[in-house]
Every structure is written in structure tokens, then in C-alpha cells.
Design an enzyme around this catalytic site. Structure first.
Site, short mmCIF file in Angstrom:
data_model
loop_
_atom_site.label_atom_id
_atom_site.label_comp_id
_atom_site.label_asym_id
_atom_site.label_seq_id
_atom_site.Cartn_x
_atom_site.Cartn_y
_atom_site.Cartn_z
N LEU A 194 0.84 -1.20 0.00
CA LEU A 194 0.00 0.00 0.00
C LEU A 194 0.87 1.25 0.00
O LEU A 194 1.88 1.30 0.71
CB LEU A 194 -0.91 -0.01 1.23
N ALA A 224 -8.19 7.07 9.50
CA ALA A 224 -7.38 7.19 8.30
C ALA A 224 -6.97 5.79 7.86
O ALA A 224 -6.20 5.11 8.53
CB ALA A 224 -6.14 8.05 8.56
N LEU A 225 -7.49 5.32 6.74
CA LEU A 225 -7.33 3.94 6.31
C LEU A 225 -5.86 3.54 6.21
O LEU A 225 -5.09 4.16 5.47
CB LEU A 225 -8.01 3.74 4.96
N ASP A 226 -5.48 2.50 6.95
CA ASP A 226 -4.13 1.91 6.92
C ASP A 226 -3.04 2.92 7.24
O ASP A 226 -1.90 2.77 6.78
CB ASP A 226 -3.86 1.26 5.55
N GLU A 227 -3.37 3.96 8.01
CA GLU A 227 -2.38 4.97 8.35
C GLU A 227 -2.23 5.15 9.86
O GLU A 227 -1.68 6.15 10.33
CB GLU A 227 -2.74 6.31 7.70
#
Length: 283
Positions: A194, A224-227
Site C-alpha cells: 500500500l 485514516a485507512l491503513d495509516e
């Protein structure tokens, strides 16, 4: 017999913290077994993890630490070292991480009690079928039923007393509401591609682009998606001789290990939030 406790402290850095904390432990008949600390010069925060033994009752020790905590503006927690953490695992069809965590729990390698497994697929879709007496919950979801399905997840957390939720390759994006509800107590695992290779078959996409390294990231879930704050990462080199299936196989092994370490460190109280980052007192 003396009881073992783990103390985690996060506070503004100033002189006298270790002196006063160790003094309280000494005054209550404690014996320090482990001690790790970190001073973050960028944020001015101080982080401390102490494992100690004491005959003193936890409530009495906590009262003494509370007074010190006010004086030093501490975020702190005191837990029994041997107390298992209650964990709820969410999984989809790819269940290698679930199987790995089940094995670790049964071997006694992690102080966890798996209080439930929930999936958007039926149990028959999983290969890790040996869930024994662990409650399994089939929670199918569509775009129209997401709110109701997430309400069921919240109810499971409340009813089971789950202290940690693990997304063991749970292939559904959590809403901002559920992410906020699970803030600081939900760990996700994903591959390291990602944002380059999103969507289906990321390892096949990586093979097509000739990548020379694969890996995985475990982090706390945020809106916050994948953060979210990263707990652990690992990588492994690959070559032109590796097929897409080789990358998938190697990727699963890395995902198992990275998630296993992240969960293990969390439940042994080795991870402390530090803004958008984490402090990890690795063993």
C-alpha cells in the site's frame, strides 16, 4: 507469594520521575525485575515500563501511584503481569493469521484469552476449522447493512469484555465510528504494497511489476485507512524466480509473524502511543 505487576507511564519529561516511581515501589515492598525507559526529545515525552513483584495489594499501590501521577501529569496503568488479555478476532476468508494466533494462544506463547471469532463469511469458508469451544459469529455485511453489522461487532466487544480486537486479514473497511470506538485497542495487518497495489491479488500485481521485496505492517486502526500508528513491520527479499504463488506463500508467513509480534507486545503492555507513532519496548 509476591504478585508480579507491570507499570506503564507516559508523561512530560522532567527530573525525578524514575526516582519517585522506584521509591513508591520500594516503599510498598516491591522488587523491580525489569525496567525500560525512553525520552522523546522531539515531543518532550517520557515513557517508562517497569515489571516488579510486591506483596502489596494492587489497589493500595494504585492509590499511591495516582497521587504521583497527578504531580507529574502522568498517563499510567498498573496491571497484573500474568493476567491474560481478552481478545476478539475478526477474519474473512484468508485465515492464516487466525490460525497462527490460535496456535500461539494454545501453546501459551501469548497471555491472551480469545473470547470470540467473528467473520463476514460462515465458518465453513475457513480452513482454520479447529476453533474448538471459541464462540464463532457469522456477521455477513453489505453496503446496505454495514451499520447494523458494525453494531453487532460493538455488542460482541461489550458482551465478551474484549480488551483488544484483532483484524486478522479482515477484508472490510471499518467506518469512522467503529474505528473511533476501538481507538487504541484494535490492531490490523496488511501487506507492505500500500498504496501501490490496492485491491484484489496484490501479490500478483507485485509480481507483474517485478518487485524485489515484500513485507507486512501491523498498526493500530484509525479513521485514516491503513495509516494508524505502526507497531511492527518486516520485509523479505524476493527474486525473478519467485512465482506469484511464491510471493503469496512468503507474504502469509511475514503477515503471521508481524501480526503475532504486534499482538504479543500489546498484550504484554510493551506498546505505548506517542502521537502518530508508538514506543515499543521490545523483549
Amino acid at each position: 507469594m509476591p504478585q508480579s505487576y507491570t507499570l506503564i507511564i507516559n508523561c512530560p519529561d522532567r527530573p525525578g520521575i524514575v526516582y519517585n516511581v522506584s521509591g513508591i515501589i520500594f516503599e510498598h515492598g516491591g522488587n523491580i525485575l525489569e525496567s525500560r525507559q525512553f525520552e522523546d526529545s522531539e515531543t518532550g515525552r517520557f515513557f517508562l515500563r517497569i515489571v516488579f513483584e510486591s506483596d502489596c495489594e494492587q489497589s493500595i499501590m494504585a492509590d499511591a501511584l495516582a497521587k504521583l501521577g497527578e504531580a507529574f501529569e502522568m498517563d499510567w496503568k498498573l496491571v497484573r503481569t500474568d493476567r491474560p488479555v481478552k481478545v476478539l478476532i475478526l477474519v474473512s476468508k484468508f485465515d492464516h493469521c487466525l490460525a497462527y494466533l490460535l496456535y500461539k494462544a494454545r501453546m501459551g506463547d501469548m497471555p491472551i484469552e480469545i473470547v470470540g471469532i467473528a467473520s463476514n463469511h460462515p465458518a465453513s469458508a475457513l480452513t482454520a476449522s479447529d476453533i474448538r469451544d471459541i464462540p464463532f459469529h457469522h456477521l455477513p455485511v453489505t453496503s446496505d447493512t454495514r451499520a447494523q453489522q458494525e453494531a453487532c461487532i460493538k455488542a460482541l466487544v461489550e458482551e465478551s469484555g474484549a480488551e483488544l480486537v484483532v483484524l486478522a486479514r479482515y477484508m472490510q473497511i471499518l467506518s469512522d465510528d467503529l474505528a473511533a470506538y476501538l481507538s487504541g485497542r484494535c490492531i490490523n495487518i496488511h501487506h507492505s504494497f500500500l498504496p501501490s497495489f490496492k485491491g484484489a491479488k496484490p501479490y500478483h500485481q507485485a509480481h507483474t511489476h517485478g518487485v524485489k521485496m515484500i513485507g507486512a505492517t501491523a498498526h493500530y486502526v484509525t479513521a485514516a485507512l491503513d495509516e494508524g500508528p505502526i507497531i511492527h513491520q518486516a520485509v523479505e527479499g524476493v527474486t525473478h524466480e519467485d512465482s506469484p504463488n511464491d510471493l503469496v506463500r512468503k507474504g502469509r508467513e511475514i503477515e503471521n509473524q508481524v501480526l503475532g509480534h504486534a499482538v504479543g507486545w500489546h498484550v504484554t503492555h510493551r506498546v505505548v502511543m506517542n502521537g502518530r507513532k508508538t514506543v515499543v519496548f521490545r523483549n
